[in-house]
Write an enzyme that holds these catalytic residues in place. Sequence first.
Site, PDB file in Angstrom:
ATOM      1  N   LYS A 137       0.827  -1.208   0.000  1.00  7.72           N
ATOM      2  CA  LYS A 137       0.000   0.000   0.000  1.00  7.72           C
ATOM      3  C   LYS A 137       0.862   1.259   0.000  1.00  7.72           C
ATOM      4  O   LYS A 137       0.621   2.186  -0.789  1.00  7.72           O
ATOM      5  CB  LYS A 137      -0.934   0.007   1.203  1.00  7.72           C
ATOM      6  N   ASP A 155      -6.694   1.394   0.943  1.00  7.99           N
ATOM      7  CA  ASP A 155      -6.755   1.488   2.398  1.00  7.99           C
ATOM      8  C   ASP A 155      -8.169   1.123   2.842  1.00  7.99           C
ATOM      9  O   ASP A 155      -8.972   0.638   2.047  1.00  7.99           O
ATOM     10  CB  ASP A 155      -6.360   2.887   2.873  1.00  7.99           C
TER      11      ASP A 155
END
Length: 231
Positions: A137, A155
């Site tokens: 991420k 997220d």
Amino acid sequence: MSKTVKHKTADTPPSRRMPNRDVRPFFEKLAATIDEPVTELEYKSNFELLIAVILSAQATDISVNIATKQLYPVANTPESILALGEDGLKAYIKNIGLYNAKAKNVIKTCRDLIEKFGSTVPDNRQDLESLAGVGRKTANVVLNTAFGQPTMAVDTHIFRVGNRTGLATGKNVLIVEQKLIERIPDDFILDAHHYLILHGRYTCQARTPKCGACPVYAECMFKDKAAFVEL
């Protein structure tokens, strides 16, 4: 309204798949509503962005910005943060969750940037993910925001928006990421991460989505959306 329907993020079941015909209008409407599809983390260099994203894991952008406003005027290069040491760095980031582990990771990352990458933030996934505290991420955020690469950092907000709207449903973030990359029109892919995260943060919220103010209400496949219109 006769009843209130509330869902925590993890409790909101995936919706039916959004029809292909609605995907482009979905992003066109978000683009018309969100003037600045940019990160809310404050930074002035690729290195500052990298450190801010590492610090933002399981923390709010607000808390990170508070910390970096004090940190960056004092130390905003790999060399200067490394010189602070873990204890010195902790004094600046102690308002951020998991600051002990993050301080250790940031110091390791600064050392590796100096020794392996000439104090320059790498522009590829393999090298970024070799840095302490940098997972998929974080690498995606840096690749997209700093280097303009068509990546999608999923997220909790984007995971929720993808599943709730039916844009990209999946049991884990990697599945949602892959489906988003497949479905997002090419001309929206660079800004899509920011459109989705800002939409999730301020409109498609976890417990009480603001469906009455949602610009993509017509395209959204969330079956309970009518119950939230008056909120």
